[in-house]
Design a protein around this motif. Structure first.
Motif, PDB file in Angstrom:
ATOM      1  N   ALA A 443     -35.271 -11.523  28.818  1.00 30.62           N
ATOM      2  CA  ALA A 443     -34.942 -10.952  27.517  1.00 30.62           C
ATOM      3  C   ALA A 443     -33.734 -11.610  26.888  1.00 30.62           C
ATOM      4  CB  ALA A 443     -34.709  -9.444  27.651  1.00 30.62           C
ATOM      5  N   ILE A 448     -36.037 -15.312  22.487  1.00 33.70           N
ATOM      6  CA  ILE A 448     -36.062 -13.862  22.289  1.00 33.70           C
ATOM      7  C   ILE A 448     -34.896 -13.418  21.410  1.00 33.70           C
ATOM      8  CG2 ILE A 448     -35.967 -11.629  23.436  1.00 33.70           C
ATOM      9  CD1 ILE A 448     -38.564 -13.044  23.928  1.00 33.70           C
ATOM     10  N   CYS A 495     -39.253  -6.227  24.033  1.00 33.37           N
ATOM     11  CA  CYS A 495     -38.064  -6.693  23.316  1.00 33.37           C
ATOM     12  C   CYS A 495     -38.150  -6.352  21.829  1.00 33.37           C
ATOM     13  CB  CYS A 495     -37.888  -8.196  23.508  1.00 33.37           C
ATOM     14  SG  CYS A 495     -37.427  -8.681  25.187  1.00 33.37           S
TER      15      CYS A 495
END
Length: 550
Positions: A443, A448, A495
């Protein structure tokens, strides 16, 4: 007071005394100064204020009260003391104190600033927004479509000529290679190859120039026609007569008849839609879509479009100057250009239709490069002032940036604006590297975090619909197995869910549409597995069935 012996025999040292009141305290500043002053009084006054830590807001002294009492700032009173003393000993400022203060006060005060003059772009945007929401909208769309067809025809002619010259050159090179070693040498082969390259470059440059000229002419004609139509509507008292003229013009600009030869055949795409609620106390409803399609399908116009394609063009035009913009995340490499890969394909699509509102893609990329160079220069200057830190594994990325300061790092992105794409107003060019193809990203991966920053920009700039590549790739490859896809999709889903929950603090909880895009080459079985995973991660609204009592 005493005279100073030496070179400056006419210089007098005098103790400068300044008294002021700060609340209940009476303060006195005593500083020895040389007169006449050989420097700017404003600079001297600033250094004394800073050196002796004189506060900015205290009660004024007795001197210059008739002019400065209403201001209430000690630095002006202090300046007047210093100014009067310096004038007594040979310093004469070019302007009076009041004029000097006024010249510094006016440029930095909003109420005294000159009103901004309206720009051409703002005026044209207002006119277009008004016309596109009027009966003239059909005429505008037909005119834009005819311009698009004209550019598409030129591009087809260009591709045909380039194909012919390449085929002819390939045949000539085959003959030359057949005679190599008999009647021709390597030098002859290189000469023929050089001639072929020069001829192809000349042809490509000719078509680039012609397309640029046609695009400029179309943009100028279109903008002038829009302004003239708006002026006619404003001046005319008989609106029915103008509406009849618009209908006549619309009929003259009717769509060409559909034919079997379609440049962009719209292929069927798979999609699933969901309605979700996010938030603990204050719940916000959002729309989620899982779409299997090519990323450029959201940008292409159909040359022989159906009524559905025309409605898409109309919807994009209606929301062009609104608070409901549509965005698209395009995964690119670290070079800011349009010469290779998906960037080249996207630039080709962007050139097929003239942009009547914004700069061309090439001009926008040039501005981005200048901004990147400036940002790199600012960052490098700050790093020089800071002490060196221990080196780690991120040095390779820093070295790449030092070798080419115009490149961007993974996770960084730049934005381009468009009015000539099918379903998109804003394109976020997100930089990713080969690491996104591995199966062990977390993450905290730059890609991301880049998505998080993009969603934050969407919240602050009215982008209510955003299309995100779910697997962080545009094309499938051999290493992307079913477990790889499921793991990657779960990571991105979770996410994005967290980022969307943060949106409530960013924009107050605005309902948005997030489209998760998967490559067209993905299997139907994989698509349905991803579709089943989405409700397990997001809180999908359940349907309520109402039945009447017997």
């Amino acid at each position: 007071m005493k005279k100073i012996k030496g070179k400056a025999s006419n210089t007098t040292e005098k103790e400068f005394v300044f008294e002021f009141k700060a609340g209940k305290h009476n303060c006195v500043l005593k500083v020895p100064l040389l007169f006449p002053v050989q420097e700017n009084i404003s600079d001297l006054h600033g250094r004394l204020m800073l050196l002796h830590k004189i506060p900015c807001y205290v009660e004024n002294g007795k001197l210059a009260r008739n002019q400065l009492c209403s201001i209430g700032r000690v630095h002006i009173c202090f300046y007047s003391h210093l100014l009067k003393l310096s004038m007594m000993y040979g310093y004469c400022p070019p302007h009076g104190l009041l004029q000097c203060w006024q010249s510094r006060f006016r440029p930095t005060t909003l109420e005294h600033a000159r009103p901004e003059e309206p720009s051409w772009d703002e005026d044209f945007a207002d006119v277009y927004h008004e016309l596109i929401h009027s009966p003239a909208s059909d005429t505008l769309l037909n005119l834009e479509h005819n311009y698009f067809v004209r550019i598409s025809e030129l591009i087809s002619e260009r591709d045909m000529e380039l194909k012919k010259i390449q085929e002819r050159q390939a045949a000539e090179m085959d003959k030359v290679m057949h005679e190599l070693g008999n009647t021709l040498s390597d030098h002859d082969v290189n000469a023929v190859a050089s001639q072929h390259f020069d001829a192809q470059q000349v042809l490509e440059n000719k078509w680039v120039t012609e397309l640029e000229q046609v695009t400029c002419i179309q943009k100028q004609e279109y903008q002038e026609w829009v302004i003239k139509l708006h002026q006619d509507l404003q001046k005319s008292n008989n609106s029915s007569q103008i509406n009849e003229e618009i209908k006549v013009q619309s009929s003259q600009l009717s769509e060409p008849s559909d034919s079997g030869d379609r440049m962009f055949e719209e292929q069927p795409q798979m999609e699933e839609s969901f309605t979700i609620h996010l938030g603990a106390q204050l719940k916000t409803m959002h729309n989620l879509r899982l779409v299997r399609a090519d990323v450029l399908d959201f940008c292409k116009h159909r040359r022989h479009g159906s009524s559905g394609a025309k409605l898409r063009r109309l919807q994009t035009a209606l929301s062009l100057y609104s608070s409901s913009l549509c965005g698209l995340v395009l995964l690119v490499d670290n070079r800011v250009n349009s010469y290779s890969g998906i960037k080249r394909d996207f630039a080709t699509v962007a050139k097929e239709c003239t942009d009547f509102h914004f700069l061309s893609l090439e001009e926008q990329l040039e501005e981005v490069q200048q901004v990147v160079l400036y940002a790199r220069a600012q960052r490098s200057s700050k790093q020089k002032d800071q002490p060196e830190l221990p080196r780690n594994g991120s040095d390779d990325k820093s070295k790449n940036v030092e070798r080419n300061p115009s490149n961007i790092l993974p996770g960084e992105f730049y934005v381009s604006r468009h009015s000539n794409l099918s379903d998109v107003h804003v394109v976020f060019h997100l930089c990713v590297d080969d690491n996104v193809r591995s199966g062990n990203i977390t993450a905290r991966d730059p890609a991301i975090m880049g998505l998080r920053n993009i969603l934050k920009v969407c919240c602050t700039h009215d982008v209510t619909t955003i299309t995100v590549p779910l697997l962080l790739v545009h094309d499938m490859s051999e290493e992307m197995t079913i477990p790889w896809c499921l793991k990657r999709a779960e990571l991105v889903f979770k996410c994005v869910k967290g980022f969307m929950m943060e949106m409530a603090s960013w924009d107050g909880g605005v309902s948005r549409t997030v489209q998760f895009l998967v490559p067209r080459s993905i299997s139907e079985e994989m698509f349905f597995q991803l579709s089943n995973m989405l409700p397990q991660i997001f809180r999908v609204s359940s349907t309520l069935t109402l039945t009447s009592k017997p």
